[in-house]
Motif scaffolding. Structure first.
Motif, PDB file in Angstrom:
ATOM      1  N   LEU A 173       0.839  -1.190   0.000  1.00  0.00           N
ATOM      2  CA  LEU A 173       0.000   0.000   0.000  1.00  0.00           C
ATOM      3  C   LEU A 173       0.876   1.243   0.000  1.00  0.00           C
ATOM      4  O   LEU A 173       1.842   1.349   0.764  1.00  0.00           O
ATOM      5  CB  LEU A 173      -0.917   0.019   1.233  1.00  0.00           C
ATOM      6  CG  LEU A 173      -2.176  -0.856   1.167  1.00  0.00           C
ATOM      7  CD1 LEU A 173      -2.930  -0.766   2.472  1.00  0.00           C
ATOM      8  CD2 LEU A 173      -3.056  -0.437   0.005  1.00  0.00           C
ATOM      9  N   GLY A 174       0.544   2.193  -0.875  1.00  0.00           N
ATOM     10  CA  GLY A 174       1.314   3.425  -0.968  1.00  0.00           C
ATOM     11  C   GLY A 174       2.482   3.368  -1.919  1.00  0.00           C
ATOM     12  O   GLY A 174       3.094   4.406  -2.200  1.00  0.00           O
ATOM     13  N   SER A 175       2.821   2.181  -2.439  1.00  0.00           N
ATOM     14  CA  SER A 175       3.915   2.076  -3.395  1.00  0.00           C
ATOM     15  C   SER A 175       3.430   2.421  -4.798  1.00  0.00           C
ATOM     16  O   SER A 175       2.234   2.371  -5.088  1.00  0.00           O
ATOM     17  CB  SER A 175       4.524   0.671  -3.371  1.00  0.00           C
ATOM     18  OG  SER A 175       3.552  -0.295  -3.728  1.00  0.00           O
ATOM     19  N   LYS A 176       4.353   2.744  -5.679  1.00  0.00           N
ATOM     20  CA  LYS A 176       4.016   3.155  -7.049  1.00  0.00           C
ATOM     21  C   LYS A 176       4.072   1.964  -7.991  1.00  0.00           C
ATOM     22  O   LYS A 176       5.086   1.280  -8.073  1.00  0.00           O
ATOM     23  CB  LYS A 176       4.976   4.252  -7.517  1.00  0.00           C
ATOM     24  CG  LYS A 176       4.607   4.840  -8.883  1.00  0.00           C
ATOM     25  CD  LYS A 176       5.537   5.982  -9.247  1.00  0.00           C
ATOM     26  CE  LYS A 176       5.139   6.626 -10.570  1.00  0.00           C
ATOM     27  NZ  LYS A 176       6.042   7.744 -10.920  1.00  0.00           N
ATOM     28  N   LEU A 177       2.982   1.729  -8.708  1.00  0.00           N
ATOM     29  CA  LEU A 177       2.923   0.656  -9.708  1.00  0.00           C
ATOM     30  C   LEU A 177       3.170   1.245 -11.084  1.00  0.00           C
ATOM     31  O   LEU A 177       2.535   2.236 -11.473  1.00  0.00           O
ATOM     32  CB  LEU A 177       1.568  -0.046  -9.666  1.00  0.00           C
ATOM     33  CG  LEU A 177       1.384  -1.267 -10.580  1.00  0.00           C
ATOM     34  CD1 LEU A 177       0.458  -2.282  -9.941  1.00  0.00           C
ATOM     35  CD2 LEU A 177       0.837  -0.855 -11.949  1.00  0.00           C
ATOM     36  N   VAL A 178       4.089   0.637 -11.826  1.00  0.00           N
ATOM     37  CA  VAL A 178       4.428   1.070 -13.178  1.00  0.00           C
ATOM     38  C   VAL A 178       4.371  -0.134 -14.101  1.00  0.00           C
ATOM     39  O   VAL A 178       4.961  -1.178 -13.807  1.00  0.00           O
ATOM     40  CB  VAL A 178       5.824   1.722 -13.245  1.00  0.00           C
ATOM     41  CG1 VAL A 178       6.164   2.110 -14.683  1.00  0.00           C
ATOM     42  CG2 VAL A 178       5.892   2.944 -12.345  1.00  0.00           C
ATOM     43  N   ALA A 179       3.651  -0.007 -15.216  1.00  0.00           N
ATOM     44  CA  ALA A 179       3.580  -1.062 -16.227  1.00  0.00           C
ATOM     45  C   ALA A 179       3.634  -0.401 -17.596  1.00  0.00           C
ATOM     46  O   ALA A 179       2.900   0.566 -17.852  1.00  0.00           O
ATOM     47  CB  ALA A 179       2.310  -1.890 -16.078  1.00  0.00           C
ATOM     48  N   ASN A 180       4.501  -0.902 -18.474  1.00  0.00           N
ATOM     49  CA  ASN A 180       4.649  -0.376 -19.821  1.00  0.00           C
ATOM     50  C   ASN A 180       4.197  -1.419 -20.836  1.00  0.00           C
ATOM     51  O   ASN A 180       4.499  -2.607 -20.696  1.00  0.00           O
ATOM     52  CB  ASN A 180       6.099   0.021 -20.093  1.00  0.00           C
ATOM     53  CG  ASN A 180       6.529   1.197 -19.231  1.00  0.00           C
ATOM     54  OD1 ASN A 180       5.822   2.188 -19.126  1.00  0.00           O
ATOM     55  ND2 ASN A 180       7.683   1.088 -18.601  1.00  0.00           N
ATOM     56  N   CYS A 181       3.467  -0.961 -21.859  1.00  0.00           N
ATOM     57  CA  CYS A 181       2.940  -1.855 -22.892  1.00  0.00           C
ATOM     58  C   CYS A 181       3.306  -1.291 -24.262  1.00  0.00           C
ATOM     59  O   CYS A 181       3.289  -0.060 -24.464  1.00  0.00           O
ATOM     60  CB  CYS A 181       1.422  -1.989 -22.756  1.00  0.00           C
ATOM     61  SG  CYS A 181       0.673  -3.165 -23.907  1.00  0.00           S
ATOM     62  N   SER A 182       3.618  -2.177 -25.203  1.00  0.00           N
ATOM     63  CA  SER A 182       3.996  -1.747 -26.547  1.00  0.00           C
ATOM     64  C   SER A 182       3.428  -2.706 -27.580  1.00  0.00           C
ATOM     65  O   SER A 182       3.277  -3.904 -27.335  1.00  0.00           O
ATOM     66  CB  SER A 182       5.522  -1.667 -26.679  1.00  0.00           C
ATOM     67  OG  SER A 182       6.102  -2.949 -26.482  1.00  0.00           O
ATOM     68  N   SER A 183       3.114  -2.162 -28.763  1.00  0.00           N
ATOM     69  CA  SER A 183       2.673  -2.936 -29.923  1.00  0.00           C
ATOM     70  C   SER A 183       3.363  -2.340 -31.133  1.00  0.00           C
ATOM     71  O   SER A 183       3.171  -1.157 -31.457  1.00  0.00           O
ATOM     72  CB  SER A 183       1.153  -2.870 -30.074  1.00  0.00           C
ATOM     73  OG  SER A 183       0.736  -3.583 -31.223  1.00  0.00           O
ATOM     74  N   GLU A 184       4.149  -3.137 -31.818  1.00  0.00           N
ATOM     75  CA  GLU A 184       5.008  -2.620 -32.877  1.00  0.00           C
ATOM     76  C   GLU A 184       4.605  -3.169 -34.241  1.00  0.00           C
ATOM     77  O   GLU A 184       4.065  -4.264 -34.363  1.00  0.00           O
ATOM     78  CB  GLU A 184       6.468  -2.982 -32.584  1.00  0.00           C
ATOM     79  CG  GLU A 184       6.978  -2.424 -31.266  1.00  0.00           C
ATOM     80  CD  GLU A 184       8.439  -2.782 -31.008  1.00  0.00           C
ATOM     81  OE1 GLU A 184       8.989  -3.566 -31.809  1.00  0.00           O
ATOM     82  OE2 GLU A 184       9.001  -2.287 -30.022  1.00  0.00           O
TER      83      GLU A 184
END
Length: 359
Positions: A173-184
């Motif tokens: 709780l309180g932590s930062k979630l980062v997710a990156n998505c790509s379609s090439e």
């Protein structure tokens, strides 16, 4: 609409008669063209042209013809009374299927450049009105792209599923979630959408970027999801599920999903204020020594008294009390029990006053 009929006799106007030949209300209504947003190259696609012909008081309106256009060029015509009823005017890249009827036109886009663009259907009612209405719609074509310089074929649709990176295995709780998505590698660029636990992610948490590849003409899409983990993101199974969907119109739709655990490790609690006071008191308590006591540089009775007050509050120590305790500890007396010290001896030299005090 009305027709004016004038009757003449002997060169003179004798009567003027209005004969209503056609009602002024329109009989051809609700013309609508249904075209998909995009079609895949070499795959059949159906275009639909709907209309409504109403029965009038004196006659029943019938269909005369339906014309189909790509841009300003007619490539198909349907006339129910003609023989044959269907006529095709070939355009390079558009193949008309035999499954075409009066309302539905089935085509196969063979060439992306010539088949993509604006389509229209023109509906004309039969005699006596010959009323005409035309409607328009745009259709994209997705398929293989031929490079003008290298004469190589490139697929317009992505070859692979979208890729998701940077999602950790667990979050607190309180932590930062980062997710990156790509379609090439697609044309046009794929649209990327994030879902968190099955619900669309909030727009303010998503960042998009599109890049073009000059060598092939294809494009790549990149999207980043960033937010602070809160209790509303947690489910009963203590999992956070993040899904990325890549789609191009209604032709291409691929998704990738990953999950992260919710780390419920209790945070390290700080000691209570009373515990902190005890630790400070231990640190400031003078160490007993046997024999000669060495004075610690930078400390005196006033500073020590103030430190004791800061820990315990109030006026629990005075400079004289601290100086007395230092001397007692230095002599080897470490007894901290409270003792009754008694009263000082009364010294009165006047006999009368002494008698009053003793009484």
């Amino acid at each position: 609409m009305s027709t004016l009929v004038v009757v003449k006799r002997h060169g003179r106007r004798e009567a003027v008669i209005f004969v209503a030949l056609l009602s002024e209300c329109y009989s051809l209504k609700n013309v609508e063209l249904k075209v998909p947003d995009a079609a895949e190259r070499n795959v059949k696609v159906v275009l639909e042209c709907h209309y409504k012909l109403e029965r009038q008081a004196t006659y029943h309106e019938e269909l005369y013809q339906v014309k189909w256009y790509r841009g300003d060029k007619e490539f198909c015509r349907y006339e129910p009374r003609a023989v044959p009823p269907l006529k095709v005017f070939p355009i390079d890249g558009i193949e008309v299927s035999n499954e075409t009827t009066g309302v539905k036109l089935t085509i196969i886009p063979r060439n992306r450049v010539t088949a993509e663009g604006q389509y229209s259907c023109e509906v004309t009612a039969d005699s006596p009105s010959f009323q005409t209405q035309q409607v328009f719609a745009h259709m994209y074509v997705v398929g293989e792209y031929r490079d003008t310089y290298t004469v190589n074929l490139f697929p317009d649709l992505p070859k692979e599923y979208p890729e998701m990176t940077d999602l950790k295995r667990s979050y607190k709780l309180g932590s930062k979630l980062v997710a990156n998505c790509s379609s090439e590698g697609s044309l046009p660029a794929a649209n990327l959408t994030f879902f968190v636990n099955g619900n669309p992610a909030r727009p303010q948490h998503i960042y998009h970027r599109v890049d073009g590849n000059s060598s092939s003409g294809l494009m790549s899409s990149y999207s980043s999801l960033q937010f602070i983990v809160q209790r509303r993101h947690l489910k009963k199974d203590m999992m956070i599920r993040v899904k990325c969907a890549a789609y191009i119109y209604m032709i291409y739709w691929k998704t990738v999903e990953k999950s992260a655990w919710f780390d419920y490790t209790p945070p390290t609690t700080s000691p209570s204020p009373w515990k902190q006071r005890e630790e400070v008191a231990v640190n400031i308590k003078p160490k007993p020594t046997v024999g000669k006591t060495e004075r610690v540089p930078g400390t005196n009775a006033a500073e020590t008294a103030q430190r004791v007050i800061d820990v315990y509050g109030g006026r629990v120590a005075k400079e004289n009390t601290v100086r007395f305790e230092f001397q007692r500890f230095s002599s080897g007396n470490f007894d901290l029990q409270n003792k009754f010290l008694g009263q000082p001896e009364t010294l009165v030299y006047n006999e009368e006053l002494k008698a009053i005090v003793d009484a």
